[in-house]
Design a protein around this motif. Structure first.
Motif, PDB file in Angstrom:
ATOM      1  N   VAL A 174      31.582  14.667  17.058  1.00 38.97           N
ATOM      2  CA  VAL A 174      30.319  15.157  16.488  1.00 38.97           C
ATOM      3  C   VAL A 174      30.581  15.925  15.195  1.00 38.97           C
ATOM      4  CG1 VAL A 174      28.307  16.617  16.903  1.00 38.97           C
ATOM      5  CG2 VAL A 174      29.255  15.244  18.772  1.00 38.97           C
ATOM      6  N   TYR A 175      31.633  16.721  15.176  1.00 34.83           N
ATOM      7  CA  TYR A 175      32.050  17.481  13.988  1.00 34.83           C
ATOM      8  C   TYR A 175      32.308  16.527  12.813  1.00 34.83           C
ATOM      9  CZ  TYR A 175      34.815  21.190  11.595  1.00 34.83           C
ATOM     10  OH  TYR A 175      35.301  22.145  10.725  1.00 34.83           O
ATOM     11  N   GLY A 176      32.959  15.399  13.095  1.00 36.34           N
ATOM     12  CA  GLY A 176      33.217  14.399  12.059  1.00 36.34           C
ATOM     13  C   GLY A 176      31.960  13.740  11.545  1.00 36.34           C
ATOM     14  N   VAL A 177      30.973  13.543  12.428  1.00 30.29           N
ATOM     15  CA  VAL A 177      29.684  12.981  12.012  1.00 30.29           C
ATOM     16  C   VAL A 177      29.025  13.900  10.992  1.00 30.29           C
ATOM     17  CG1 VAL A 177      27.339  12.419  12.758  1.00 30.29           C
ATOM     18  CG2 VAL A 177      29.301  11.665  14.123  1.00 30.29           C
ATOM     19  N   GLY A 178      28.968  15.192  11.305  1.00 30.35           N
ATOM     20  CA  GLY A 178      28.360  16.152  10.384  1.00 30.35           C
ATOM     21  C   GLY A 178      29.074  16.187   9.052  1.00 30.35           C
ATOM     22  N   PHE A 179      30.412  16.207   9.091  1.00 26.26           N
ATOM     23  CA  PHE A 179      31.179  16.268   7.855  1.00 26.26           C
ATOM     24  C   PHE A 179      31.022  14.993   7.039  1.00 26.26           C
ATOM     25  CE2 PHE A 179      35.118  15.731   5.394  1.00 26.26           C
ATOM     26  CZ  PHE A 179      35.099  16.903   4.665  1.00 26.26           C
ATOM     27  N   GLY A 180      30.954  13.841   7.707  1.00 27.03           N
ATOM     28  CA  GLY A 180      30.770  12.578   6.995  1.00 27.03           C
ATOM     29  C   GLY A 180      29.469  12.549   6.211  1.00 27.03           C
ATOM     30  N   ILE A 181      28.404  13.076   6.813  1.00 26.84           N
ATOM     31  CA  ILE A 181      27.101  13.137   6.126  1.00 26.84           C
ATOM     32  C   ILE A 181      27.162  14.098   4.947  1.00 26.84           C
ATOM     33  CG2 ILE A 181      24.675  13.798   6.368  1.00 26.84           C
ATOM     34  CD1 ILE A 181      24.876  12.945   9.321  1.00 26.84           C
ATOM     35  N   ILE A 182      27.716  15.279   5.176  1.00 27.38           N
ATOM     36  CA  ILE A 182      27.747  16.312   4.135  1.00 27.38           C
ATOM     37  C   ILE A 182      28.578  15.861   2.941  1.00 27.38           C
ATOM     38  CG2 ILE A 182      28.450  18.666   3.584  1.00 27.38           C
ATOM     39  CD1 ILE A 182      28.069  19.293   6.611  1.00 27.38           C
ATOM     40  N   SER A 183      29.798  15.400   3.186  1.00 25.08           N
ATOM     41  CA  SER A 183      30.695  15.056   2.091  1.00 25.08           C
ATOM     42  C   SER A 183      30.157  13.901   1.254  1.00 25.08           C
ATOM     43  CB  SER A 183      32.088  14.717   2.637  1.00 25.08           C
ATOM     44  OG  SER A 183      32.027  13.650   3.564  1.00 25.08           O
ATOM     45  N   THR A 184      29.561  12.911   1.895  1.00 28.79           N
ATOM     46  CA  THR A 184      28.997  11.774   1.161  1.00 28.79           C
ATOM     47  C   THR A 184      27.806  12.211   0.316  1.00 28.79           C
ATOM     48  OG1 THR A 184      29.672  10.278   2.939  1.00 28.79           O
ATOM     49  CG2 THR A 184      28.048   9.453   1.377  1.00 28.79           C
ATOM     50  N   THR A 185      26.936  13.033   0.882  1.00 28.87           N
ATOM     51  CA  THR A 185      25.757  13.494   0.154  1.00 28.87           C
ATOM     52  C   THR A 185      26.149  14.368  -1.024  1.00 28.87           C
ATOM     53  OG1 THR A 185      24.517  13.485   2.237  1.00 28.87           O
ATOM     54  CG2 THR A 185      23.512  14.606   0.371  1.00 28.87           C
ATOM     55  N   LYS A 216      27.099   0.758  -9.425  1.00 26.71           N
ATOM     56  CA  LYS A 216      25.712   0.777  -9.871  1.00 26.71           C
ATOM     57  C   LYS A 216      25.044   2.045  -9.342  1.00 26.71           C
ATOM     58  CE  LYS A 216      25.293  -4.281  -9.879  1.00 26.71           C
ATOM     59  NZ  LYS A 216      26.703  -4.538  -9.438  1.00 26.71           N
ATOM     60  N   PRO A 217      24.022   2.574 -10.051  1.00 27.57           N
ATOM     61  CA  PRO A 217      23.386   3.820  -9.604  1.00 27.57           C
ATOM     62  C   PRO A 217      22.923   3.796  -8.155  1.00 27.57           C
ATOM     63  CG  PRO A 217      22.639   3.255 -11.812  1.00 27.57           C
ATOM     64  CD  PRO A 217      23.474   2.098 -11.335  1.00 27.57           C
ATOM     65  N   GLU A 218      22.374   2.673  -7.713  1.00 27.53           N
ATOM     66  CA  GLU A 218      21.872   2.600  -6.340  1.00 27.53           C
ATOM     67  C   GLU A 218      23.004   2.513  -5.311  1.00 27.53           C
ATOM     68  OE1 GLU A 218      21.788  -1.653  -8.008  1.00 27.53           O
ATOM     69  OE2 GLU A 218      21.382   0.392  -8.700  1.00 27.53           O
ATOM     70  N   ASN A 219      24.226   2.283  -5.772  1.00 28.44           N
ATOM     71  CA  ASN A 219      25.362   2.174  -4.855  1.00 28.44           C
ATOM     72  C   ASN A 219      26.311   3.368  -4.932  1.00 28.44           C
ATOM     73  OD1 ASN A 219      24.567  -0.304  -3.846  1.00 28.44           O
ATOM     74  ND2 ASN A 219      25.697  -1.461  -5.393  1.00 28.44           N
ATOM     75  N   ARG A 220      25.899   4.429  -5.619  1.00 32.73           N
ATOM     76  CA  ARG A 220      26.798   5.576  -5.755  1.00 32.73           C
ATOM     77  C   ARG A 220      27.096   6.237  -4.419  1.00 32.73           C
ATOM     78  NH1 ARG A 220      24.223   8.378 -11.173  1.00 32.73           N
ATOM     79  NH2 ARG A 220      25.278   7.028 -12.694  1.00 32.73           N
ATOM     80  N   GLY A 221      26.107   6.252  -3.520  1.00 33.03           N
ATOM     81  CA  GLY A 221      26.338   6.831  -2.204  1.00 33.03           C
ATOM     82  C   GLY A 221      27.417   6.072  -1.450  1.00 33.03           C
ATOM     83  N   VAL A 222      27.345   4.744  -1.497  1.00 31.28           N
ATOM     84  CA  VAL A 222      28.354   3.908  -0.841  1.00 31.28           C
ATOM     85  C   VAL A 222      29.721   4.119  -1.490  1.00 31.28           C
ATOM     86  CG1 VAL A 222      29.054   1.543  -0.340  1.00 31.28           C
ATOM     87  CG2 VAL A 222      26.642   2.193  -0.160  1.00 31.28           C
ATOM     88  N   ALA A 223      29.734   4.194  -2.826  1.00 33.86           N
ATOM     89  CA  ALA A 223      31.000   4.382  -3.544  1.00 33.86           C
ATOM     90  C   ALA A 223      31.639   5.721  -3.190  1.00 33.86           C
ATOM     91  CB  ALA A 223      30.759   4.284  -5.048  1.00 33.86           C
ATOM     92  N   ASN A 224      30.820   6.777  -3.116  1.00 37.74           N
ATOM     93  CA  ASN A 224      31.352   8.089  -2.758  1.00 37.74           C
ATOM     94  C   ASN A 224      31.855   8.110  -1.326  1.00 37.74           C
ATOM     95  OD1 ASN A 224      31.284  10.393  -4.729  1.00 37.74           O
ATOM     96  ND2 ASN A 224      29.247   9.568  -5.087  1.00 37.74           N
ATOM     97  N   GLY A 225      31.093   7.496  -0.415  1.00 40.16           N
ATOM     98  CA  GLY A 225      31.523   7.426   0.967  1.00 40.16           C
ATOM     99  C   GLY A 225      32.841   6.690   1.096  1.00 40.16           C
ATOM    100  N   ALA A 226      32.967   5.569   0.379  1.00 35.86           N
ATOM    101  CA  ALA A 226      34.204   4.791   0.413  1.00 35.86           C
ATOM    102  C   ALA A 226      35.363   5.583  -0.178  1.00 35.86           C
ATOM    103  CB  ALA A 226      34.013   3.483  -0.359  1.00 35.86           C
TER     104      ALA A 226
END
Length: 397
Positions: free
Chosen positions: A118-129, A334-344
């Motif tokens: 659960v801790y990893g879920v929270g961190f995954g959301i925060i760091s990507t955002t 691309k601007p619409e894919n920045r979230g995916v790029a940051n997550g990756a």
């Protein structure tokens, strides 16, 4: 004619970098990583003492966080581009806070594993955002410099948080550590409401396609692959440098991380400006060369001065490479894919560290820790080979 010439438009001044939003999100990122880096080195000792489990089980408990964060970012990378960011990151912070609070007092190892997930879920959301939002806050002309400064919050936490966490654990107990770590996240939550995060709000509302999990943005693939190779060397460092110290009778190997952090703090603003003015070609080869030198020098280290020189070289290389690779990944996406790029990109860090710990550990068992660090430099040789080949195939993009 002279008057007409005098009225020619002059080049515009550099856009302002340090806005309220950048300051607040950098401070928030610092507090989140302080929480993470305070708990991570203290948790193995607490779990071992309370549950009397094997080192293998402790490794499993620690690794579940990284696996959970990686899996979460596959979804979060898409969500951050299509949803309102404030509710998304608040949800991540609440998950992160509640899981932090429940670490203490748990009476079963299985529940600790669940909390880590659960801790990893929270961190995954925060760091990507955070990574996506800060890439939109920073002016495009100063993206390298801005990402370098933002990354300092992570570097600073990595240098001071383990010391604070272990001090609280040893002098005041695990309960006090958890209280302090929880307070840090509780402070971040109200700060979040003061940050303008929904820069892409109109775009996200117009997208009606169903949300799909996307692990990697194709345009950001090359920087992420290179970052995996860099993170492999870091995974070997944080896992085995203590063993190298014992093998070569080097006292206080913790000095490596202090001088490494100092070098990172000094080089990141400089390398960011070079990246913005001259591009990644002026930063990545030099940074790669410094990491190779650091790994080779470390493998022959037999004294504290040699250890410090190695730490400074690694800090210069790592401090120049990682924010430049992240800025490059953002620019290519691309601007619409920045979230995916940051997550990756963040996933490439976790994956590289885990891969480095495992593969280099096998090498160390077959040879020695000195030889292991010597051979780890080959990952950075592969880094420069891939980079040169890719540039020739793709041009200067």
């Amino acid at each position: 004619m002279e008057l007409a010439h005098a009225t020619e438009v002059k080049p515009s001044a550099a856009p302002r970098l340090w806005t309220k939003d950048l300051i607040l999100i950098t401070v928030s990122n610092l507090f989140v990583y302080l929480n993470l880096q305070m708990i991570t080195p203290a948790l193995p000792a607490y779990v071992s003492q309370k549950f009397n489990v094997s080192s293998l089980m402790i490794s499993f408990v620690i690794s579940m966080f990284a696996l959970s964060a990686i899996a979460t970012r596959m979804y979060a990378g898409v969500a951050v581009s299509r949803m309102r960011r404030v509710p998304l990151v608040i949800a991540g912070l609440l998950i992160f806070l509640l899981s932090t609070m429940t670490y203490y007092g748990v009476g079963a190892i299985a529940l600790i594993i669940l909390i880590r997930i659960v801790y990893g879920v929270g961190f995954g959301i925060i760091s990507t955002t955070y990574g996506t939002v800060v890439s939109e806050i920073i002016p495009k002309r100063r993206i390298g410099e801005g990402m370098g400064y933002f990354g300092l919050s992570t570097s600073l936490s990595m240098s001071i948080a383990p010391v604070i966490g272990l001090w609280l654990l040893n002098d005041y107990g695990f309960g006090t550590l958890i209280v302090v770590a929880s307070i840090l996240i509780a402070i971040v939550i109200p700060i979040t409401f003061s940050i303008q995060m929904n820069r892409q709000e109109k775009t996200s509302h117009t997208v009606k396609k169903p949300m799909k999990i996307k692990f990697m943005d194709r345009d950001a693939l090359l920087p992420c692959v290179l970052n995996i190779l860099l993170s492999i060397t870091y995974g070997g460092l944080i896992t085995f440098i203590t063993m190298l110290g014992k093998e070569n009778d080097i006292p206080n190997v913790g000095w490596f991380f202090l001088f490494n952090a100092l070098a990172v703090l000094l080089v990141r603003p400089i390398s960011g400006k070079i990246y913005d003015s001259k591009g990644h070609g002026a930063v990545l080869p030099i940074g790669c060369f410094m990491v190779i030198i650091a790994m080779l020098f470390l493998s022959y280290t037999t004294s504290l001065p040699m250890l410090i020189v190695s730490a400074l070289c690694y800090g210069v290389g790592y401090g120049a490479l990682q924010p430049s690779l992240q800025a490059w990944a953002i620019q290519r996406a691309k601007p619409e894919n920045r979230g995916v790029a940051n997550g990756a990109f963040y996933n490439s860090i976790d994956f590289g560290i885990a891969l480095g710990s495992m593969t280099l550990g096998i090498v160390a068992l077959k040879t020695s820790y000195a030889m292991m660090f010597r051979l780890s430099s080959l990952f950075m040789v592969l880094f420069i080979v891939i980079y040169v080949i890719a540039r020739r195939r793709q041009g200067q993009s």
